[in-house]
Motif scaffolding. Structure first.
Motif, PDB file in Angstrom:
ATOM      1  N   PHE A  41       0.824  -1.203   0.000  1.00 25.72           N
ATOM      2  CA  PHE A  41       0.000   0.000   0.000  1.00 25.72           C
ATOM      3  C   PHE A  41       0.863   1.260   0.000  1.00 25.72           C
ATOM      4  CE2 PHE A  41      -2.399   3.244   2.412  1.00 25.72           C
ATOM      5  CZ  PHE A  41      -3.443   3.416   1.513  1.00 25.72           C
ATOM      6  N   LEU A  42       1.937   1.257   0.786  1.00 28.26           N
ATOM      7  CA  LEU A  42       2.819   2.424   0.818  1.00 28.26           C
ATOM      8  C   LEU A  42       3.508   2.652  -0.527  1.00 28.26           C
ATOM      9  CD1 LEU A  42       4.462   2.114   4.331  1.00 28.26           C
ATOM     10  CD2 LEU A  42       2.818   3.822   3.568  1.00 28.26           C
ATOM     11  N   VAL A  43       3.908   1.576  -1.191  1.00 33.88           N
ATOM     12  CA  VAL A  43       4.529   1.719  -2.509  1.00 33.88           C
ATOM     13  C   VAL A  43       3.515   2.239  -3.521  1.00 33.88           C
ATOM     14  CG1 VAL A  43       5.558   0.428  -4.416  1.00 33.88           C
ATOM     15  CG2 VAL A  43       6.346   0.045  -2.103  1.00 33.88           C
ATOM     16  N   LEU A  44       2.270   1.770  -3.433  1.00 36.18           N
ATOM     17  CA  LEU A  44       1.241   2.242  -4.358  1.00 36.18           C
ATOM     18  C   LEU A  44       0.898   3.710  -4.139  1.00 36.18           C
ATOM     19  CD1 LEU A  44      -1.207  -0.782  -4.446  1.00 36.18           C
ATOM     20  CD2 LEU A  44       0.233   0.041  -6.291  1.00 36.18           C
ATOM     21  N   ILE A  45       0.991   4.173  -2.915  1.00 34.30           N
ATOM     22  CA  ILE A  45       0.734   5.590  -2.652  1.00 34.30           C
ATOM     23  C   ILE A  45       1.783   6.466  -3.334  1.00 34.30           C
ATOM     24  CG2 ILE A  45       0.829   7.329  -0.818  1.00 34.30           C
ATOM     25  CD1 ILE A  45      -0.642   5.423   0.955  1.00 34.30           C
ATOM     26  N   GLY A  46       3.016   5.979  -3.406  1.00 34.79           N
ATOM     27  CA  GLY A  46       4.100   6.765  -3.994  1.00 34.79           C
ATOM     28  C   GLY A  46       4.057   6.863  -5.506  1.00 34.79           C
ATOM     29  N   TYR A  47       3.232   6.043  -6.172  1.00 34.79           N
ATOM     30  CA  TYR A  47       3.160   6.074  -7.637  1.00 34.79           C
ATOM     31  C   TYR A  47       2.258   7.210  -8.077  1.00 34.79           C
ATOM     32  CZ  TYR A  47       2.361   4.576 -12.414  1.00 34.79           C
ATOM     33  OH  TYR A  47       2.290   4.527 -13.777  1.00 34.79           O
ATOM     34  N   LYS A  48       2.777   8.077  -8.922  1.00 35.37           N
ATOM     35  CA  LYS A  48       2.018   9.230  -9.423  1.00 35.37           C
ATOM     36  C   LYS A  48       1.826   9.085 -10.932  1.00 35.37           C
ATOM     37  CE  LYS A  48       2.363  11.397  -5.490  1.00 35.37           C
ATOM     38  NZ  LYS A  48       1.288  11.440  -4.570  1.00 35.37           N
ATOM     39  N   VAL A  49       0.599   9.195 -11.390  1.00 34.03           N
ATOM     40  CA  VAL A  49       0.320   9.076 -12.821  1.00 34.03           C
ATOM     41  C   VAL A  49       0.669  10.377 -13.535  1.00 34.03           C
ATOM     42  CG1 VAL A  49      -1.481   8.645 -14.525  1.00 34.03           C
ATOM     43  CG2 VAL A  49      -1.483   7.383 -12.384  1.00 34.03           C
ATOM     44  N   MET A  50       0.223  11.474 -13.010  1.00 37.25           N
ATOM     45  CA  MET A  50       0.540  12.776 -13.592  1.00 37.25           C
ATOM     46  C   MET A  50       1.095  13.653 -12.489  1.00 37.25           C
ATOM     47  SD  MET A  50      -0.555  12.997 -16.879  1.00 37.25           S
ATOM     48  CE  MET A  50      -0.827  14.716 -17.144  1.00 37.25           C
ATOM     49  N   GLY A  51       2.046  14.456 -12.826  1.00 37.69           N
ATOM     50  CA  GLY A  51       2.576  15.333 -11.800  1.00 37.69           C
ATOM     51  C   GLY A  51       3.910  15.927 -12.193  1.00 37.69           C
ATOM     52  N   ARG A  52       4.499  16.616 -11.257  1.00 37.44           N
ATOM     53  CA  ARG A  52       5.766  17.276 -11.475  1.00 37.44           C
ATOM     54  C   ARG A  52       6.824  16.599 -10.613  1.00 37.44           C
ATOM     55  NH1 ARG A  52       8.026  20.792  -8.559  1.00 37.44           N
ATOM     56  NH2 ARG A  52       9.652  22.168  -9.309  1.00 37.44           N
ATOM     57  N   SER A  53       7.883  16.175 -11.243  1.00 36.67           N
ATOM     58  CA  SER A  53       8.980  15.549 -10.518  1.00 36.67           C
ATOM     59  C   SER A  53       9.721  16.611  -9.719  1.00 36.67           C
ATOM     60  CB  SER A  53       9.931  14.873 -11.500  1.00 36.67           C
ATOM     61  OG  SER A  53      11.034  14.340 -10.839  1.00 36.67           O
ATOM     62  N   PRO A  54      10.184  16.279  -8.535  1.00 35.42           N
ATOM     63  CA  PRO A  54      10.863  17.295  -7.725  1.00 35.42           C
ATOM     64  C   PRO A  54      12.201  17.746  -8.298  1.00 35.42           C
ATOM     65  CG  PRO A  54      10.702  15.198  -6.555  1.00 35.42           C
ATOM     66  CD  PRO A  54       9.999  15.034  -7.836  1.00 35.42           C
ATOM     67  N   ILE A  55      12.803  16.994  -9.220  1.00 35.37           N
ATOM     68  CA  ILE A  55      14.110  17.390  -9.747  1.00 35.37           C
ATOM     69  C   ILE A  55      13.996  18.161 -11.058  1.00 35.37           C
ATOM     70  CG2 ILE A  55      15.324  15.503  -8.629  1.00 35.37           C
ATOM     71  CD1 ILE A  55      15.304  14.022 -11.292  1.00 35.37           C
ATOM     72  N   LEU A  56      12.793  18.278 -11.601  1.00 37.37           N
ATOM     73  CA  LEU A  56      12.603  19.014 -12.847  1.00 37.37           C
ATOM     74  C   LEU A  56      12.187  20.441 -12.544  1.00 37.37           C
ATOM     75  CD1 LEU A  56      10.735  16.342 -14.969  1.00 37.37           C
ATOM     76  CD2 LEU A  56      13.144  16.910 -15.036  1.00 37.37           C
ATOM     77  N   SER A  57      12.343  21.296 -13.532  1.00 38.60           N
ATOM     78  CA  SER A  57      11.922  22.685 -13.356  1.00 38.60           C
ATOM     79  C   SER A  57      10.407  22.771 -13.435  1.00 38.60           C
ATOM     80  CB  SER A  57      12.580  23.562 -14.417  1.00 38.60           C
ATOM     81  OG  SER A  57      12.123  23.202 -15.698  1.00 38.60           O
ATOM     82  N   SER A  58       9.877  23.923 -13.159  1.00 38.01           N
ATOM     83  CA  SER A  58       8.422  24.081 -13.070  1.00 38.01           C
ATOM     84  C   SER A  58       7.720  23.902 -14.416  1.00 38.01           C
ATOM     85  CB  SER A  58       8.084  25.445 -12.471  1.00 38.01           C
ATOM     86  OG  SER A  58       8.595  26.471 -13.321  1.00 38.01           O
ATOM     87  N   GLY A  59       8.409  24.114 -15.533  1.00 41.61           N
ATOM     88  CA  GLY A  59       7.757  23.978 -16.832  1.00 41.61           C
ATOM     89  C   GLY A  59       7.702  22.555 -17.352  1.00 41.61           C
ATOM     90  N   GLN A  60       8.495  21.664 -16.819  1.00 40.79           N
ATOM     91  CA  GLN A  60       8.531  20.289 -17.292  1.00 40.79           C
ATOM     92  C   GLN A  60       7.569  19.422 -16.496  1.00 40.79           C
ATOM     93  OE1 GLN A  60      12.667  19.564 -16.674  1.00 40.79           O
ATOM     94  NE2 GLN A  60      13.190  20.008 -18.802  1.00 40.79           N
ATOM     95  N   ALA A  61       6.946  18.458 -17.183  1.00 38.71           N
ATOM     96  CA  ALA A  61       6.008  17.541 -16.530  1.00 38.71           C
ATOM     97  C   ALA A  61       6.358  16.109 -16.911  1.00 38.71           C
ATOM     98  CB  ALA A  61       4.580  17.861 -16.945  1.00 38.71           C
ATOM     99  N   VAL A  62       6.064  15.209 -16.029  1.00 36.97           N
ATOM    100  CA  VAL A  62       6.331  13.796 -16.238  1.00 36.97           C
ATOM    101  C   VAL A  62       4.998  13.063 -16.184  1.00 36.97           C
ATOM    102  CG1 VAL A  62       7.505  11.781 -15.289  1.00 36.97           C
ATOM    103  CG2 VAL A  62       8.585  14.005 -15.169  1.00 36.97           C
ATOM    104  N   THR A  63       4.808  12.101 -17.098  1.00 36.64           N
ATOM    105  CA  THR A  63       3.527  11.383 -17.097  1.00 36.64           C
ATOM    106  C   THR A  63       3.479  10.320 -15.999  1.00 36.64           C
ATOM    107  OG1 THR A  63       4.358   9.865 -18.767  1.00 36.64           O
ATOM    108  CG2 THR A  63       3.118  11.772 -19.528  1.00 36.64           C
TER     109      THR A  63
END
Length: 112
Positions: A41-63
């Motif tokens: 359950f904890l591992v599943l909570i960490g999976y994000k389908v859409m969002g912004r990675s903490p190491i990318l700049s504000s304009g970049q998005a990761v699926t």
């Protein structure tokens, strides 16, 4: 959503084994199943389908992204769980040496 329900079912199976079974080994296995369900359950909570990675700049998005914090928590919990299960197995072995059985109803009646 289906994976969360499956985690709940897995946790329920472990809870049933820990509460309703009379054998100490089956109780320990039920506790282990519950621990694995919580880790999943904890591992599943960490999976994000859409969002912004903490190491990318504000304009970049990761699926698809996995948050590393729940993974590190699960690694820490796994180490703690192994030590707890080892302690439970050691206690069960000592109880078997003293009483000669793993059945908790017979152990309760012996009083010795």
């Amino acid at each position: 959503m289906t994976a969360y329900i499956l985690c709940l079912i897995l946790f329920s199976i472990g809870l049933y084994a820990a509460v309703r079974k009379r054998n100490l080994i089956k109780i320990i296995i039920g506790i282990g199943i519950m621990e694995y369900a919580v880790n999943l359950f904890l591992v599943l909570i960490g999976y994000k389908v859409m969002g912004r990675s903490p190491i990318l700049s504000s304009g970049q998005a990761v699926t698809n992204m996995v948050d590393p914090l729940p993974q590190t928590m699960v690694l820490t919990v796994i180490v703690i769980e192994v030590s707890i299960l080892l302690l439970l197995v050691t206690i069960a072995i000592k109880i078997y040496d003293k009483y000669g059985t793993f059945d908790i109803t017979k152990i309760n009646k012996l009083k010795g």
